[in-house]
Structure formats: structure tokens, C-alpha cells
Design a protein around this motif. Sequence first.
Motif, short mmCIF file in Angstrom:
data_model
loop_
_atom_site.label_atom_id
_atom_site.label_comp_id
_atom_site.label_asym_id
_atom_site.label_seq_id
_atom_site.Cartn_x
_atom_site.Cartn_y
_atom_site.Cartn_z
N HIS A 199 0.83 -1.20 0.00
CA HIS A 199 0.00 0.00 0.00
C HIS A 199 0.87 1.25 0.00
O HIS A 199 1.78 1.39 0.81
CB HIS A 199 -0.91 0.00 1.23
CG HIS A 199 -1.90 1.12 1.23
ND1 HIS A 199 -2.30 1.76 2.39
CD2 HIS A 199 -2.57 1.73 0.21
CE1 HIS A 199 -3.17 2.70 2.08
NE2 HIS A 199 -3.35 2.71 0.78
N MET A 200 0.55 2.18 -0.93
CA MET A 200 1.35 3.38 -1.09
C MET A 200 0.48 4.63 -1.01
O MET A 200 -0.70 4.61 -1.37
CB MET A 200 2.06 3.37 -2.46
CG MET A 200 2.86 2.12 -2.75
SD MET A 200 4.33 1.94 -1.69
CE MET A 200 5.44 3.10 -2.49
N ASP A 201 1.07 5.72 -0.53
CA ASP A 201 0.44 7.03 -0.61
C ASP A 201 0.93 7.68 -1.90
O ASP A 201 2.13 7.66 -2.20
CB ASP A 201 0.84 7.90 0.59
CG ASP A 201 0.20 7.41 1.88
OD1 ASP A 201 -0.94 6.91 1.83
OD2 ASP A 201 0.85 7.53 2.94
N ALA A 202 0.01 8.22 -2.66
CA ALA A 202 0.36 8.86 -3.94
C ALA A 202 0.11 10.36 -3.83
O ALA A 202 -0.98 10.80 -3.48
CB ALA A 202 -0.47 8.26 -5.07
N TYR A 211 5.20 8.12 -5.12
CA TYR A 211 4.63 7.07 -4.27
C TYR A 211 5.55 6.85 -3.06
O TYR A 211 6.77 6.69 -3.21
CB TYR A 211 4.50 5.77 -5.05
CG TYR A 211 3.52 5.83 -6.19
CD1 TYR A 211 2.16 5.64 -5.98
CD2 TYR A 211 3.95 6.10 -7.49
CE1 TYR A 211 1.25 5.70 -7.03
CE2 TYR A 211 3.05 6.16 -8.55
CZ TYR A 211 1.70 5.96 -8.31
OH TYR A 211 0.81 6.02 -9.35
N SER A 214 2.78 3.63 2.67
CA SER A 214 1.75 4.16 3.56
C SER A 214 1.75 3.41 4.89
O SER A 214 2.05 2.22 4.95
CB SER A 214 0.38 4.02 2.90
OG SER A 214 -0.65 4.46 3.77
N ASP A 249 -2.67 0.65 -10.18
CA ASP A 249 -2.42 1.78 -9.29
C ASP A 249 -3.55 1.95 -8.28
O ASP A 249 -3.30 2.36 -7.13
CB ASP A 249 -2.28 3.07 -10.12
CG ASP A 249 -0.97 3.10 -10.90
OD1 ASP A 249 0.05 2.69 -10.36
OD2 ASP A 249 -1.01 3.52 -12.08
N ARG A 252 -2.92 -0.38 -5.37
CA ARG A 252 -1.78 0.05 -4.55
C ARG A 252 -2.08 1.26 -3.68
O ARG A 252 -1.46 1.43 -2.63
CB ARG A 252 -0.58 0.39 -5.44
CG ARG A 252 0.07 -0.78 -6.13
CD ARG A 252 1.24 -0.31 -6.97
NE ARG A 252 2.35 0.13 -6.14
CZ ARG A 252 3.22 1.08 -6.49
NH1 ARG A 252 3.08 1.74 -7.61
NH2 ARG A 252 4.22 1.39 -5.69
N THR A 253 -3.03 2.11 -4.11
CA THR A 253 -3.19 3.39 -3.43
C THR A 253 -4.51 3.58 -2.68
O THR A 253 -4.63 4.49 -1.87
CB THR A 253 -3.06 4.54 -4.46
OG1 THR A 253 -4.05 4.38 -5.49
CG2 THR A 253 -1.67 4.54 -5.09
#
Length: 283
Positions: A199-202, A211, A214, A249, A252-253
Motif C-alpha cells: 500500500h502506497m500514498d500517492a 509514491y 503508507s 495503481d 496500490r493506493t
Amino acid sequence: MSKVSKTQQDSLTAEFVSITGSTTKDAQSYLKKAAWRLEVAMDAYYNNPPPTTAGSSSKVADPQKISALFDKYKEPDEADIGIDGTIKLCKDLGVEPEDVVMLAVAYELKSPRVGEWTKEGWTEGWKKLNCDSIVQMRAAVGELSTKLSNDTDYFRSVYNYTFDFAKTETGQRSISIENACAFWGLLLPAGLKGRALQHMDAKADGEEVVYTPSREPGWKQEYNDLWFEYLNEKGGKGVSKDTWLMFFDFVRTIDDKFEKHDVEAAWPSAIDDFAVWVKSRIE
């Protein structure tokens, strides 16, 4: 088992060498211990290879050996390896045909579609992976499996490739929901169990999207089935390439409550509609 003639022994030895890339001496040793039963001898070789095999990765793969293996698996009187050859290949590699790692192998060998391998793609792919024997190929498959689950860029490459790979006819603009769900069903669990779909913050930085990992929870394995349910209920006739590529994406976000989804962003309508639909299913 009846006594094996010298001619049969020579034939079995030659076949063992062509498949495994072993020396003639090692081939004869394994075959003798297996009473000249080829499959038993090969299983023993794969499970307990001779010490000389360990350092073979430093050598450059031999195109002639790669070609000989291609000829072993290709269909009689056909130019390419087909379904039957693929099943035999998977058996020798020690994986099921439905194993997600076979998508990575297909990507590396530029397979044009399911169950089809061209000689050019086969040769260049295994040369790149530096493999000219089944033992080396087995080791490479294990490495590809780990890489697929943990390397985001590599996972994305295989994921993007899969859209065209999943097409059943040349010129298709979309893939069927059934096919899309089947391939998502392979890829998503693989990426989620490792770091590939972490999990990523974009955040937008000019025209770039940055990215960063998170600390908040994101997409969960159980959401895969909700996505499939939504597509089968409301997804229409197929999945477009835009939806397929951008879903990567999205997974992931997106946060685990789907509260931060930006409907003003340029997401495909299928993803926007799912983000609304799914909230009532997880509350």
C-alpha cells in the motif's frame, strides 16, 4: 522390468542429457540407480543434483541446448510449442500450468498467448535468464516467483504484459470478464503476499506522481472477490486495457475503507463505480 539393451541405454542417456544438460557420466549414474527408468532418474536428478551443477550459473547458456529442449517440447510437425508441450514443460519445471509464475515465464519468453511458445522467444528468453537445462530453468522459475511477489516494477511489467497475453483473438480491444478475473485471481494474491502491491500514498509533484509507503491499511485479499463480484454483476461485456492498467495503481493506493478515492481523478468509470458500490459491502 526387463533387461535394458545397450542401444536403449544409449538412447535413454542421450535423452537424459538433452533434457537436464547433465554430463553423460552423471546421466548414466542416475539412470543406473533408477533401473533405467527415465522419469525416476530425472526426479532424482532434480531433487538431488550433482555438485558440479551448482557452479554452472557462471557459464553462458548454450543456444544448442536451449534449441534441443525447444524441439523436445514442440508439437510434431509444428513450428511452436503448444498446449501439450506446455503441460510437459510445467511437469519438468515442477509447477502447475496454472501457477502464477508461469505468467512471469511467459513474459520472459515473449509467449504470444496461453499455451504457445515461439522458438525465437524461447531461445532469447532462456539465454537472457542464462539457462540451458531443466535444472537451471527450475532454479530460475523459483527466482522469478520471488521477484514477481516482491519487485513492484517487475510485477507491473508482467501485469501489463498479461492483458495482451489474455486475449483469445488477434485485434481484441478488451478481454472478457471471465478471463480478466481469472488472471487477476492469479496476479493479485501474488503481489499482495509480498511487497509488489504494498500500500502506497500517492502525491502529485507537478506532472509526476510520487509514491511513498503508507502506514495506513489498504487493499485486502478479500477485496479481490468483491471486485470480481462487481464485474460479473455490473461490469458489462469486457475489461478495457485502460481499466486493466489503471487498476494496478488503484489497488496500490486505495485505502481499506475506499473513503479517499478521488472521483475527480482520471480513473476509468468501472473503477469509480466500484469504489461507490463496494462501500455498502464492507460497512
